[in-house]
Design an enzyme around this catalytic site. Structure first.
Site, PDB file in Angstrom:
ATOM      1  NE  ARG A 133      -3.571   0.558   0.242  1.00 49.56           N
ATOM      2  CZ  ARG A 133      -5.098   0.520   0.373  1.00 49.56           C
ATOM      3  NH1 ARG A 133      -5.744  -0.543   0.368  1.00 49.56           N
ATOM      4  NH2 ARG A 133      -5.792   1.861   0.625  1.00 49.56           N
ATOM      5  CB  ILE A 192      -8.271   4.266   2.341  1.00 48.94           C
ATOM      6  CG1 ILE A 192      -9.582   4.279   2.893  1.00 48.94           C
ATOM      7  CG2 ILE A 192      -7.291   5.166   3.542  1.00 48.94           C
ATOM      8  CD1 ILE A 192     -10.021   3.419   3.970  1.00 48.94           C
ATOM      9  CG  LEU A 193      -5.416   8.183  -1.661  1.00 49.99           C
ATOM     10  CD1 LEU A 193      -5.858   9.574  -2.372  1.00 49.99           C
ATOM     11  CD2 LEU A 193      -4.570   7.641  -2.662  1.00 49.99           C
ATOM     12  CG  ASN A 205     -13.498  12.170  -1.642  1.00 46.97           C
ATOM     13  OD1 ASN A 205     -13.576  11.449  -2.600  1.00 46.97           O
ATOM     14  ND2 ASN A 205     -14.247  11.723  -0.533  1.00 46.97           N
ATOM     15  CG  HIS A 215     -18.488  10.980   1.218  1.00 48.81           C
ATOM     16  ND1 HIS A 215     -18.018   9.690   1.395  1.00 48.81           N
ATOM     17  CD2 HIS A 215     -19.846  10.768   2.030  1.00 48.81           C
ATOM     18  CE1 HIS A 215     -18.421   9.167   2.222  1.00 48.81           C
ATOM     19  NE2 HIS A 215     -19.534   9.706   2.631  1.00 48.81           N
ATOM     20  CG  ASP A 234     -15.171   9.527   3.534  1.00 48.09           C
ATOM     21  OD1 ASP A 234     -14.600   9.988   2.602  1.00 48.09           O
ATOM     22  OD2 ASP A 234     -15.708   8.391   3.676  1.00 48.09           O
TER      23      ASP A 234
END
Ligand code: GAR
Length: 222
Positions: free
Chosen positions: A68, A95-96, A110, A112, A163
């Site tokens: 990752r 997911i970063l 982002n 959402h 988020d």
């Protein structure tokens, strides 16, 4: 002209909304690259149709933390090579981690498919009162399962907590009798397509004001 790097894993309707806003003169920017972790992503086809450069970078093993981190570094290298002013996660489903986020602080937005509060709170204000903040990858289904009267769409700045970054724009979407996940998601996407180009324009203006507002250019010269 401002340069955007768009990261997309899905069908690419939000990426297309950005292209449409640019073509309509509503967003003064160009999409420098579309990067996807999926070769079969609709976003890649739509970008190719529009002659936008594309890069596909598959993630071999989601569960291996080393893989990752390496993926995040490679992704950051690819994105950086296109010198974007802003990175737009438009249906990006990975997911970063810090190996990516630390390279572009305050420069990632982002979209959402639910209402989010400004920050890490567990509730969000809506016209139907306080509602749970739905986070993660299955929030359209969650809104239906919880029987919420309203859900919505949010565009926010990406921070290390998933988020939970500062909200740029938000729009409510009511649940209707007979809604299923597909019908609700389709209406949420209509809201996203209205919000995303405006949120990108606002963020670019904000970044430009902070970078150029004191007589200093991005390369540090006066
Ligand atoms: C959009 O609804 C976006 O909000 C969501 O994926 C969809 C992509 O649609 N993103 C997430 O759930 C990120 N956690 P698109 O590929 O048609 O733009």
């Amino acid at each position: 002209m401002s340069r955007l790097a768009v990261l997309a894993s899905g069908s690419g309707t939000n990426m297309q909304a950005l292209l449409d806003a640019i073509a309509a003169g509503e967003l003064d920017a160009e999409i420098a690259v579309v990067v996807s972790n999926r070769r079969d992503a609709g976003a890649v086809c739509k970008a190719m149709d529009a002659h936008v450069p594309t890069v596909t970078l598959p993630l071999a093993n989601r569960r291996d933390p080393m893989a990752r981190a390496m993926f995040d570094r490679q992704l950051a290298d690819v994105v950086e090579a296109f010198a974007p002013d802003l990175i737009v996660l438009a249906g990006w489903m990975l997911i970063l981690g810090p190996a990516f986020l630390d390279r572009f602080p305050g420069r990632i937005v982002n979209v959402h498919p639910a209402l989010l509060p400004n920050g890490e709170g567990s509730k969000v204000e809506s016209s139907a009162g306080l509602a749970p903040a739905l986070r993660g990858a299955r929030v359209v289904r969650d809104a239906l399962l919880l029987g919420l009267p309203v859900t919505g769409a949010t565009v926010h700045i990406v921070t290390p907590t998933v988020d939970a970054g500062p909200v740029i724009l938000r729009e409510e979407v009511p649940l209707l009798p007979g809604d299923d996940e597909a019908s609700l998601h389709a209406r949420i996407k209509q809201a996203e397509h209205r919000l995303l180009p405006r949120a990108v324009a606002l963020t670019l203006a904000h970044l430009a004001a902070h970078e150029y507002g004191h007589g200093t250019r991005r390369d540090g010269s006066e």
